[in-house]
Design an enzyme around this catalytic site. Structure first.
Site, mmCIF file in Angstrom:
data_model
loop_
_atom_site.group_PDB
_atom_site.id
_atom_site.type_symbol
_atom_site.label_atom_id
_atom_site.label_comp_id
_atom_site.label_asym_id
_atom_site.label_seq_id
_atom_site.Cartn_x
_atom_site.Cartn_y
_atom_site.Cartn_z
ATOM 1 N N ARG A 35 -28.974 4.188 66.985
ATOM 2 C CA ARG A 35 -28.484 2.874 67.375
ATOM 3 C C ARG A 35 -27.904 2.942 68.791
ATOM 4 O O ARG A 35 -27.287 3.953 69.175
ATOM 5 C CB ARG A 35 -27.400 2.491 66.377
ATOM 6 C CG ARG A 35 -26.790 1.135 66.574
ATOM 7 C CD ARG A 35 -27.766 0.045 66.295
ATOM 8 N NE ARG A 35 -27.101 -1.226 66.053
ATOM 9 C CZ ARG A 35 -27.755 -2.378 66.056
ATOM 10 N NH1 ARG A 35 -29.048 -2.415 66.295
ATOM 11 N NH2 ARG A 35 -27.113 -3.504 65.813
ATOM 12 N N THR A 67 -37.931 -7.657 65.936
ATOM 13 C CA THR A 67 -37.668 -6.243 65.676
ATOM 14 C C THR A 67 -38.961 -5.744 65.074
ATOM 15 O O THR A 67 -39.878 -6.528 64.855
ATOM 16 C CB THR A 67 -36.472 -6.110 64.694
ATOM 17 O OG1 THR A 67 -35.296 -6.522 65.365
ATOM 18 C CG2 THR A 67 -36.253 -4.705 64.178
ATOM 19 N N THR A 69 -35.779 -1.646 67.398
ATOM 20 C CA THR A 69 -35.656 -2.962 68.015
ATOM 21 C C THR A 69 -35.046 -2.938 69.410
ATOM 22 O O THR A 69 -34.386 -1.972 69.805
ATOM 23 C CB THR A 69 -34.765 -3.869 67.126
ATOM 24 O OG1 THR A 69 -34.847 -5.214 67.585
ATOM 25 C CG2 THR A 69 -33.311 -3.448 67.143
ATOM 26 N N ASP A 96 -25.127 -7.880 68.795
ATOM 27 C CA ASP A 96 -24.888 -7.567 67.373
ATOM 28 C C ASP A 96 -23.418 -7.270 67.086
ATOM 29 O O ASP A 96 -23.001 -7.226 65.932
ATOM 30 C CB ASP A 96 -25.754 -6.385 66.922
ATOM 31 C CG ASP A 96 -27.148 -6.831 66.502
ATOM 32 O OD1 ASP A 96 -27.377 -8.049 66.402
ATOM 33 O OD2 ASP A 96 -28.008 -5.961 66.281
ATOM 34 N N SER A 151 -25.561 -2.882 62.444
ATOM 35 C CA SER A 151 -26.947 -3.342 62.335
ATOM 36 C C SER A 151 -27.257 -3.797 60.913
ATOM 37 O O SER A 151 -26.580 -3.413 59.963
ATOM 38 C CB SER A 151 -27.880 -2.181 62.697
ATOM 39 O OG SER A 151 -29.226 -2.547 62.478
ATOM 40 N N SER A 152 -28.314 -4.610 60.784
ATOM 41 C CA SER A 152 -28.837 -4.957 59.457
ATOM 42 C C SER A 152 -30.133 -4.207 59.164
ATOM 43 O O SER A 152 -30.732 -4.403 58.101
ATOM 44 C CB SER A 152 -29.110 -6.462 59.383
ATOM 45 O OG SER A 152 -27.928 -7.186 59.580
ATOM 46 N N GLY A 168 -36.097 -9.108 61.175
ATOM 47 C CA GLY A 168 -35.634 -10.413 60.700
ATOM 48 C C GLY A 168 -34.147 -10.638 60.857
ATOM 49 O O GLY A 168 -33.581 -11.504 60.200
ATOM 50 N N GLY A 169 -33.483 -9.832 61.703
ATOM 51 C CA GLY A 169 -32.052 -10.034 61.933
ATOM 52 C C GLY A 169 -31.282 -9.873 60.629
ATOM 53 O O GLY A 169 -31.505 -8.946 59.860
HETATM 54 O O1 DON Z 1 -29.835 -4.428 64.241
HETATM 55 C C1 DON Z 1 -29.900 -5.579 63.860
HETATM 56 O O2 DON Z 1 -29.445 -5.962 62.797
HETATM 57 C C2 DON Z 1 -30.618 -6.599 64.732
HETATM 58 N N1 DON Z 1 -30.517 -6.216 66.114
HETATM 59 C C3 DON Z 1 -32.033 -6.721 64.287
HETATM 60 C C4 DON Z 1 -32.790 -7.740 65.086
HETATM 61 C C5 DON Z 1 -33.987 -8.265 64.427
HETATM 62 O O3 DON Z 1 -34.348 -7.915 63.352
HETATM 63 C C6 DON Z 1 -34.719 -9.306 65.170
HETATM 64 N N2 DON Z 1 -35.890 -9.698 64.456
HETATM 65 N N3 DON Z 1 -36.604 -10.289 63.971
#
Ligand code: DON
Length: 587
Positions: A119, A399, A417, A439, A468-469, A490-491
């Protein structure tokens, strides 16, 4: 044991073949396929690739083939992960990267498991309020421009995994990415669309920001021209990484150019930050669901912890006896999500900085307490689950996840990502820098790009990893054998969607083609909204959920799962999410 079984190799063959195969595979009487609404865009199942020896499923076909070829040439799953990831940095620059970070989870045939946390970190000069305007309001500087970038981790992470578990020479694994960058490739529709959007966005920036993004424009505008898309500067950077490993990135000309561009464009990353960066080995988190063991990521990802909490809460209900689209089942899943995300947002952060009550959070006793508040008939308002309300979620996002299984029974699951699509939009030496600083809780108690309302545990501090997720996951059957490799972008929805891919296999007997195609739902505590994928639930199910008190809203395009399921005979089946342009490549 109910093993997930593959149902169809054709996405739109209709219901008949899946139903016949279901019968042949002796799955439960509940035919999950026919429970997806008949108009469902992705039919009953995505196309499935079967293979005897090895499989790579990634979001971009060139990268899948690069990884598959590494396996076919005798490399192991970790070798293939290094090559696939670097190829994605060339062919899927929306998210594939060397200027970002990620998490790599590996499980070996001999039962060992390992995880690398690469990360990004806040630069040493970062401060808690660095994204607030003079009046205390949140600015968009955590999203666009040089100040949005955290210290990148990808090269260090891939190197660490390779040093410990790789079997092929490092430079051979970087070579396919160099080849793709140097000689070019035919960009797909997704990349062209992404580049078009990015160029439009940059054109709308003020002059100073446009200047900071000038290299991004010159690097990516050629992707819109006919013919192969070449990235000579990226090829040169990759050549340095091939020759010197992480020193080719964190030291010398690349590091100096990165720090220089930060100085001119108002960013904070210095050569000292780069020199200091280290990937961390983590003990994978192990959670259990209906006699299966799931390996997941511990903090600085919140994925494994949130899924543990959800699984512990849901074990008490007979979910497998309920139909996939039973509103009562969806209601219980959503109530568990709401509580688990509330805890995520309040307690989790970088373990080097935050004293987290993990043992208690992950205990069944805590899940009992949490689940005691679940009413089977009524939605609990988020204000009663934990205090504080925030506005809606969602800005641009991207991502990428890939899943790998090799011929020896090893598996690797990687999510990586730049954060939102094309990251900070600032490039240096041919690669994009992340905008992962968003984030963090840039202003605790206020939502970030994914609408996550997070607290002090995830406030900005120098050298800290932002929570992070990302949730790369590997599922083992009750005998401890590899069953499923899964993950998604997908955040904030990553965690709930990966969880659904797992329970869809374990509770509903879905095969890999179905679990990537299945409609999805999501709740993240705040905003207090039950999101479902547009077209994925019938009007009756939606009305039932509304009667229970949920604020139900449709959303488009829910994630991009890449998954592999091992069949009872040991053969591999893989499927790329039909929502994206990925490929399952096997041999
Ligand atoms: O680490 C995380 O949780 C976010 N930066 C992930 C970002 C993400 O999945 C964007 N996508 N669709």
């Amino acid at each position: 044991m109910k093993r997930a079984a593959e149902l169809s190799s054709s996405r739109r063959r209709g219901w008949l073949i899946p139903c016949l195969l279901l019968a042949a595979c002796q799955l439960p009487a509940t035919d999950v396929v026919s429970r997806f609404p008949p108009w469902w865009e992705y039919g009953g199942a995505a196309p499935v690739t079967s293979a005897a020896h090895g499989m790579v499923v990634a979001a971009e076909p060139h990268a899948s083939r690069v990884g598959r070829d590494v396996l076919a040439a005798g490399g192991n799953a970790v070798d293939a992960a290094v090559a696939t990831s670097l190829a994605l940095a060339v062919t899927y620059p929306q998210a594939g990267n060397i200027g970002g970070g990620g998490f790599l989870l590996a499980r070996f045939a001999d039962g060992r498991a390992a995880a690398v946390d690469y990360r990004e970190q806040a630069p040493a000069a970062a401060t808690r309020d660095m994204y607030l305007a003079a009046d205390g309001a949140l600015t968009d500087r955590s999203l666009y421009g040089a100040l949005a970038a955290g210290v990148p981790g990808t090269v260090a992470g891939l190197w660490a995994a390779h040093q410990r578990f790789g079997s092929q020479p490092w430079e051979d694994l970087v070579a396919p990415a160099i080849e793709l960058a140097e000689h070019g490739f035919e960009p797909g529709r997704e990349l062209r669309q992404g580049v078009r959007k990015v160029l439009e966005r940059i054109a709308g920036f003020d002059a100073e920001r446009r200047r900071a993004c000038a290299q991004t424009v010159s690097t990516f505008a050629p992707a819109l021209q006919p013919g192969p898309f070449r990235q000579p500067e990226l090829a040169a950077t990759l050549r340095r990484i091939a020759a010197s490993g992480p020193a080719g990135f964190y030291d010398g000309p690349v590091a100096e150019a990165l720090a220089r561009s930060m100085r001119t464009a108002g960013g904070l990353i210095t050569t000292e930050d780069l020199e200091r960066y280290a990937a961390e080995w983590r003990e994978p988190l192990r959670w259990h669901y209906r006699d299966h063991t799931v390996l997941g990521m511990p903090p600085s990802s919140s994925g494994g912890a949130v899924m543990t909490l959800m699984a512990n809460m849901l074990q008490r209900y007979a979910l497998p006896d309920m139909a996939w689209d039973d509103p009562g089942r969806i209601h219980l899943s959503i109530e568990a999500m709401k509580r688990a995300y509330a805890d995520r947002n309040a307690y989790l952060g970088d373990p080097a900085f935050v004293d987290m009550p993990l043992e208690r959070l992950l205990s069944t006793a805590y899940a009992d307490e949490r689940a005691a508040g679940i009413d089977r008939r009524r939605a609990t308002p988020s204000t009663e689950v934990a205090p504080g309300l925030g506005p809606a979620f969602g800005r641009g996002e991207q991502t990428t996840h890939f899943s790998i299984a090799d011929g020896s029974g090893n598996a690797v699951s990687v999510t990586t990502t730049l954060n939102t699509s094309f990251g900070s939009l600032v490039s240096v030496e041919g690669f994009l820098l992340n905008n992962e600083m968003d984030d963090f809780a840039a202003r605790p108690g206020f939502p970030n790009a994914y609408g996550l309302v997070q607290g002090e545990a995830n406030a900005i501090e120098p050298g800290k990893r932002m929570l992070s997720s990302m949730s790369p996951s590997i599922v083992l059957d009750p005998d401890g054998e590899l069953l499923l490799v899964t993950g998604t972008p997908g955040g904030s929805r990553i965690i709930s969607v990966v969880f659904q891919s797992i329970v869809n296999a374990l509770d509903h007997g879905m095969g890999v083609g179905q679990l990537v195609a299945a409609p999805r739902v999501h709740h993240q505590h705040l905003p207090d909204v039950l999101y479902y994928e547009a077209g994925g639930l019938t009007a009756e199910v939606v009305s039932d959920l509304r009667r229970r008190g949920h604020d139900v809203r449709a959303r488009e395009h829910f994630c991009d799962v890449q998954a592999i399921v091992v069949l009872p005979d040991g053969s591999l089946t893989g499927a790329a999410d039909p929502r994206g342009g990925g490929l399952a490549a096997g041999y």
